[in-house]
Design a protein around this motif. Structure first.
Motif, PDB file in Angstrom:
ATOM      1  N   ILE A 187      15.594   2.199  -2.079  1.00 57.32           N
ATOM      2  CA  ILE A 187      14.157   2.064  -2.246  1.00 57.32           C
ATOM      3  C   ILE A 187      13.849   1.571  -3.661  1.00 57.32           C
ATOM      4  O   ILE A 187      14.440   2.034  -4.633  1.00 57.32           O
ATOM      5  N   ARG A 188      12.979   0.605  -3.751  1.00 56.14           N
ATOM      6  CA  ARG A 188      12.539   0.058  -5.036  1.00 56.14           C
ATOM      7  C   ARG A 188      11.018  -0.052  -5.001  1.00 56.14           C
ATOM      8  O   ARG A 188      10.408   0.068  -3.936  1.00 56.14           O
ATOM      9  N   TYR A 189      10.428  -0.304  -6.150  1.00 60.69           N
ATOM     10  CA  TYR A 189       8.989  -0.520  -6.142  1.00 60.69           C
ATOM     11  C   TYR A 189       8.600  -1.718  -6.991  1.00 60.69           C
ATOM     12  O   TYR A 189       9.315  -2.108  -7.921  1.00 60.69           O
ATOM     13  N   PHE A 190       7.468  -2.289  -6.626  1.00 59.61           N
ATOM     14  CA  PHE A 190       6.915  -3.465  -7.307  1.00 59.61           C
ATOM     15  C   PHE A 190       5.419  -3.242  -7.457  1.00 59.61           C
ATOM     16  O   PHE A 190       4.722  -2.978  -6.475  1.00 59.61           O
ATOM     17  N   GLU A 200      12.663   7.394 -10.751  1.00 63.49           N
ATOM     18  CA  GLU A 200      13.778   6.603 -11.255  1.00 63.49           C
ATOM     19  C   GLU A 200      14.651   6.038 -10.146  1.00 63.49           C
ATOM     20  O   GLU A 200      15.331   5.045 -10.323  1.00 63.49           O
ATOM     21  N   VAL A 201      14.638   6.680  -8.954  1.00 66.47           N
ATOM     22  CA  VAL A 201      15.436   6.156  -7.845  1.00 66.47           C
ATOM     23  C   VAL A 201      15.018   4.740  -7.510  1.00 66.47           C
ATOM     24  O   VAL A 201      15.813   3.925  -7.037  1.00 66.47           O
ATOM     25  N   GLY A 202      13.754   4.407  -7.778  1.00 66.41           N
ATOM     26  CA  GLY A 202      13.261   3.066  -7.502  1.00 66.41           C
ATOM     27  C   GLY A 202      13.792   2.020  -8.453  1.00 66.41           C
ATOM     28  O   GLY A 202      13.578   0.832  -8.266  1.00 66.41           O
ATOM     29  N   LYS A 203      14.501   2.455  -9.497  1.00 63.56           N
ATOM     30  CA  LYS A 203      15.065   1.518 -10.460  1.00 63.56           C
ATOM     31  C   LYS A 203      16.596   1.475 -10.389  1.00 63.56           C
ATOM     32  O   LYS A 203      17.236   0.700 -11.080  1.00 63.56           O
ATOM     33  N   ASP A 204      17.164   2.327  -9.569  1.00 62.97           N
ATOM     34  CA  ASP A 204      18.607   2.447  -9.450  1.00 62.97           C
ATOM     35  C   ASP A 204      19.171   1.299  -8.614  1.00 62.97           C
ATOM     36  O   ASP A 204      18.735   1.077  -7.493  1.00 62.97           O
ATOM     37  N   GLY A 210       0.822  -1.207   0.000  1.00 63.25           N
ATOM     38  CA  GLY A 210       0.000   0.000   0.000  1.00 63.25           C
ATOM     39  C   GLY A 210       0.852   1.251   0.000  1.00 63.25           C
ATOM     40  O   GLY A 210       0.480   2.278   0.585  1.00 63.25           O
ATOM     41  N   ALA A 211       1.995   1.194  -0.676  1.00 61.20           N
ATOM     42  CA  ALA A 211       3.010   2.246  -0.542  1.00 61.20           C
ATOM     43  C   ALA A 211       2.963   3.311  -1.630  1.00 61.20           C
ATOM     44  O   ALA A 211       3.863   4.139  -1.716  1.00 61.20           O
ATOM     45  N   ALA A 212       1.909   3.339  -2.436  1.00 58.27           N
ATOM     46  CA  ALA A 212       1.848   4.334  -3.507  1.00 58.27           C
ATOM     47  C   ALA A 212       1.403   5.698  -3.011  1.00 58.27           C
ATOM     48  O   ALA A 212       1.641   6.711  -3.672  1.00 58.27           O
ATOM     49  N   ASN A 213       0.748   5.745  -1.854  1.00 56.40           N
ATOM     50  CA  ASN A 213       0.284   7.031  -1.331  1.00 56.40           C
ATOM     51  C   ASN A 213      -0.026   6.917   0.154  1.00 56.40           C
ATOM     52  O   ASN A 213       0.060   5.844   0.738  1.00 56.40           O
ATOM     53  N   GLY A 214      -0.389   8.041   0.749  1.00 53.72           N
ATOM     54  CA  GLY A 214      -0.882   8.062   2.120  1.00 53.72           C
ATOM     55  C   GLY A 214       0.072   7.494   3.152  1.00 53.72           C
ATOM     56  O   GLY A 214       1.284   7.723   3.129  1.00 53.72           O
ATOM     57  N   ILE A 215      -0.488   6.706   4.064  1.00 54.71           N
ATOM     58  CA  ILE A 215       0.282   6.189   5.197  1.00 54.71           C
ATOM     59  C   ILE A 215       1.345   5.206   4.746  1.00 54.71           C
ATOM     60  O   ILE A 215       2.473   5.222   5.255  1.00 54.71           O
ATOM     61  N   CYS A 260       8.703  -1.027  -2.027  1.00 52.86           N
ATOM     62  CA  CYS A 260       7.357  -0.468  -1.988  1.00 52.86           C
ATOM     63  C   CYS A 260       6.463  -1.247  -2.938  1.00 52.86           C
ATOM     64  O   CYS A 260       6.773  -1.380  -4.126  1.00 52.86           O
ATOM     65  N   ALA A 261       5.344  -1.745  -2.440  1.00 52.13           N
ATOM     66  CA  ALA A 261       4.442  -2.540  -3.265  1.00 52.13           C
ATOM     67  C   ALA A 261       3.057  -1.921  -3.299  1.00 52.13           C
ATOM     68  O   ALA A 261       2.543  -1.456  -2.283  1.00 52.13           O
TER      69      ALA A 261
END
Length: 270
Positions: free
Chosen positions: A59-62, A50-54, A14-19, A36-37
């Motif tokens: 920090i990364r995202y899925f 782009e930091v999520g792809k470095d 639930g890391a795309a926004n808010g809490i 972050c998922a």
């Protein structure tokens, strides 16, 4: 005892926004590696960029639908590939949807149980299974293996008809937290939850955009006289994730500014 999470690896759903996003950013600020998922890839990309792809970033995202077991397995694999393991799971994926409890065809209870409860349960099961298989206690049989923190709500203990679906799913998350805590305690994995009241989350922002009059009502019913920031929830989550809470498991910490001490049932818990 240290509250540090530096060097630890956390999955935050639930890391795309808010809490959820506030927790992810706070954890990175505290020196943790964070995956972050969320289902919303466009928001993940916009917030993390782009930091999520470095390859060198913390920090990364899925992006994916975590209601599906295969997606959870892929998320876990992506985290291990990026950071070589996982120490902390934050189940922050949750939705607030009003319902009419008198309408038999209203399926929002089922929807929120799947979204708020089952997603967190399946994440807990798969991540804890990996933790158990790869735990390293460095010769200390009582050393920590992992920490899991669920996000719940004071709605689990309050009654308001339009919040029935959310209240039921929150109460279920509380009981799941206790049950998994007992099941995983012998293995060094702690499971706790944060039940919060009125926090300036994405859902509350949406509600206040339509019903601005709720703002003063919420503040009036909160002894501390304000709405909490998402950062304050993130700091409580850090405490539960850290070794500073090493002898705590199965606990539901309330972060509500005293709301549940005085809140009448006529006031929704947003």
């Amino acid at each position: 005892m240290s509250f540090s999470i530096a060097g630890k690896t956390a999955i935050v759903t639930g890391a795309a926004n808010g809490i959820g996003l506030a927790i992810a950013r706070h954890f990175v600020d505290q020196g943790a590696n964070v995956m972050c998922a969320d289902m919303d890839e466009s928001k993940l990309a916009a917030e993390i960029g782009e930091v999520g792809k470095d390859d060198g970033s913390k920090i990364r995202y899925f992006a994916g639908d975590l209601r599906k077991k295969l997606t959870i397995a892929n998320l876990l694999s992506a985290t291990i590939d990026a950071f070589d393991g996982v120490d902390i799971l934050i189940n922050a994926s949750r939705q607030v949807v009003p319902c009419d409890p008198t309408v038999a065809k209203d399926d929002r209870v089922e929807y929120l149980l799947e979204q708020n409860l089952m997603t967190s349960l399946r994440m807990t099961q798969q991540v804890s299974k990996w933790m158990l298989a790869h735990s390293k206690r460095d010769g200390n049989p009582n050393g920590p293996v992992g920490s899991i923190v669920n996000l719940s709500s004071i709605a689990a203990r309050r009654t308001h008809p339009s919040m029935m679906a959310f209240s039921i799913s929150s109460a279920a998350v509380d009981q799941m937290t206790r049950s998994m805590a007992v099941a995983l305690a012998p293995h060094g994995i702690r499971v706790n939850a944060v039940a919060f009241g009125s926090v300036m989350s994405a859902s509350l922002q949406d509600i206040l955009a339509v019903h601005e009059e709720f703002r003063e009502e919420i503040i009036d019913k909160t002894p501390l006289g304000r709405i909490a920031s998402a950062r304050e929830v993130a700091e409580t989550v850090q405490y539960l994730a850290s070794e500073g809470s090493g002898f705590m498991t199965g606990q539901i910490l309330t972060v509500d500014g005293g709301r549940t001490l005085v809140d009448p049932v006529t006031t929704p818990a947003h």
